[in-house]
Scaffold this motif. Structure first.
Motif, PDB file in Angstrom:
ATOM      1  N   CYS A 170       0.334  -0.897  -0.405  1.00  0.00           N
ATOM      2  CA  CYS A 170      -0.216   0.481   0.117  1.00  0.00           C
ATOM      3  C   CYS A 170       0.992   1.388   0.213  1.00  0.00           C
ATOM      4  CB  CYS A 170      -1.467  -0.082   0.932  1.00  0.00           C
ATOM      5  SG  CYS A 170      -0.291   0.054   2.946  1.00  0.00           S
ATOM      6  N   THR A 171       2.072   1.241   0.321  1.00  0.00           N
ATOM      7  CA  THR A 171       2.629   1.721   0.037  1.00  0.00           C
ATOM      8  C   THR A 171       2.760   3.392   1.310  1.00  0.00           C
ATOM      9  OG1 THR A 171       1.716   3.843  -1.345  1.00  0.00           O
ATOM     10  CG2 THR A 171       2.929   2.246  -2.475  1.00  0.00           C
ATOM     11  N   HIS A 172       2.920   2.893   2.254  1.00  0.00           N
ATOM     12  CA  HIS A 172       2.112   3.128   3.914  1.00  0.00           C
ATOM     13  C   HIS A 172       3.883   3.710   4.225  1.00  0.00           C
ATOM     14  CE1 HIS A 172       0.956   5.036   7.724  1.00  0.00           C
ATOM     15  NE2 HIS A 172       1.290   4.070   8.202  1.00  0.00           N
ATOM     16  N   GLN A 173       4.217   4.022   4.658  1.00  0.00           N
ATOM     17  CA  GLN A 173       5.281   4.569   4.937  1.00  0.00           C
ATOM     18  C   GLN A 173       5.557   3.908   7.011  1.00  0.00           C
ATOM     19  OE1 GLN A 173       7.756   8.268   6.346  1.00  0.00           O
ATOM     20  NE2 GLN A 173       9.404   7.555   5.818  1.00  0.00           N
ATOM     21  N   ILE A 174       7.028   3.296   6.764  1.00  0.00           N
ATOM     22  CA  ILE A 174       6.884   1.342   8.228  1.00  0.00           C
ATOM     23  C   ILE A 174       8.685   1.930   8.315  1.00  0.00           C
ATOM     24  CG2 ILE A 174       7.472  -0.709   9.059  1.00  0.00           C
ATOM     25  CD1 ILE A 174       5.750  -1.431   6.345  1.00  0.00           C
ATOM     26  N   ARG A 175       8.961   2.736   9.782  1.00  0.00           N
ATOM     27  CA  ARG A 175       9.461   3.036  10.534  1.00  0.00           C
ATOM     28  C   ARG A 175       9.416   1.861  11.445  1.00  0.00           C
ATOM     29  NH1 ARG A 175      11.335   9.089  10.266  1.00  0.00           N
ATOM     30  NH2 ARG A 175      10.848   9.312   7.935  1.00  0.00           N
TER      31      ARG A 175
ATOM     32  N   LYS B  72      19.050 -10.902  11.705  1.00  0.00           N
ATOM     33  CA  LYS B  72      19.393 -11.078  10.526  1.00  0.00           C
ATOM     34  C   LYS B  72      17.619 -11.115   9.403  1.00  0.00           C
ATOM     35  CE  LYS B  72      22.627 -15.468   9.872  1.00  0.00           C
ATOM     36  NZ  LYS B  72      23.344 -15.058  10.559  1.00  0.00           N
ATOM     37  N   THR B  73      17.064 -10.947  10.472  1.00  0.00           N
ATOM     38  CA  THR B  73      15.564 -10.723   9.528  1.00  0.00           C
ATOM     39  C   THR B  73      14.804  -9.861  10.674  1.00  0.00           C
ATOM     40  OG1 THR B  73      14.437 -12.939   9.555  1.00  0.00           O
ATOM     41  CG2 THR B  73      15.069 -12.687   7.465  1.00  0.00           C
ATOM     42  N   ILE B  74      13.244  -9.458  10.379  1.00  0.00           N
ATOM     43  CA  ILE B  74      13.039  -8.902  11.011  1.00  0.00           C
ATOM     44  C   ILE B  74      11.358  -8.356  10.572  1.00  0.00           C
ATOM     45  CG2 ILE B  74      11.111  -6.831  13.114  1.00  0.00           C
ATOM     46  CD1 ILE B  74      14.161  -5.396  12.285  1.00  0.00           C
ATOM     47  N   ASN B  75      10.525  -9.639  11.389  1.00  0.00           N
ATOM     48  CA  ASN B  75       8.772  -9.483  10.832  1.00  0.00           C
ATOM     49  C   ASN B  75       8.240  -8.630  11.121  1.00  0.00           C
ATOM     50  OD1 ASN B  75       9.127 -12.024  10.470  1.00  0.00           O
ATOM     51  ND2 ASN B  75       8.709 -12.827  12.754  1.00  0.00           N
ATOM     52  N   MET B  76       7.827  -7.858  10.001  1.00  0.00           N
ATOM     53  CA  MET B  76       6.614  -6.857  10.270  1.00  0.00           C
ATOM     54  C   MET B  76       5.451  -6.244   9.432  1.00  0.00           C
ATOM     55  SD  MET B  76       9.341  -4.452  10.051  1.00  0.00           S
ATOM     56  CE  MET B  76       9.163  -2.728  10.179  1.00  0.00           C
TER      57      MET B  76
END
Length: 195
Positions: free
Chosen positions: A68-73, A84-88
């Protein structure tokens, strides 16, 4: 006969004497130029810390949701291991995905007090420091004190042409004859304070 300065005490490989963060007494920091080898030890309260244990990671993500192109910080501090990875999750569309975060390494040292000299790894203030007429006067350790005392009490100070010694880089207020007695009193006090 006037005393002539000759370097006797100061060695650059000696540690730093700092204020212990637990008890406020003098503690020793050794190998302060390498956080991997640095140690902090207090003989008064038996505190023992290794610089390597202070190493932590910061993981952060700054992107736009691919759906949806919403900014994620996202930021997370004080991680002991590098993720190594993060669940977002996207707050706008509830999309879930895994991201490889950017990582920064940093030392999680003690908070530093403004206007004081601190050791570079643990962030503890030097044990020997005082305001001298608006200027910070400090010493790293007992050998540093002895060498400054040797230099300040000397009336004849010759300079070697091929290298600059620690004492020749001292601030002018320490070298000035008008401050000689006051500086020597401080150095004597520091010598007696930590043996």
């Amino acid at each position: 006969m006037k005393k002539k300065y000759k370097q006797e005490y100061f060695k650059y490989h000696e540690g730093i004497i700092v204020l212990c963060p637990n008890c406020g007494e003098g503690a020793a920091v050794k190998n302060e130029n390498s956080y991997k080898l640095a140690t902090l030890e207090c003989n008064h309260c038996d505190l023992k810390k290794k610089g390597y244990d202070l190493m932590t990671y910061k993981a952060f993500v700054n992107l736009y949701c691919p759906v949806c192109t919403h900014q994620i910080r996202y930021e997370q501090y004080n991680l002991k291991e590098r993720p190594k990875t993060i669940n977002m999750n996207c707050d706008a569309c509830d999309s879930q995905f895994q991201i490889q975060p950017k990582i920064e390494k940093y030392l999680n040292s003690y908070p530093k007090e403004q206007g004081l000299i601190h050791d570079p790894v643990f962030g503890c203030p030097y044990y020997f420091q005082i305001d001298f007429n608006g200027k910070l006067f400090w010493a790293k350790n007992r050998e540093h004190i002895l060498e400054m005392e040797n230099y300040v009490s000397s009336h004849l100070r010759t300079r070697l042409p091929y290298r600059m010694r620690m004492v020749e880089r001292l601030p002018t207020f320490i070298k000035e004859a008008k401050n000689r007695e006051a500086i020597l009193k401080i150095l004597q006090k520091w010598k007696n304070l930590y043996k």
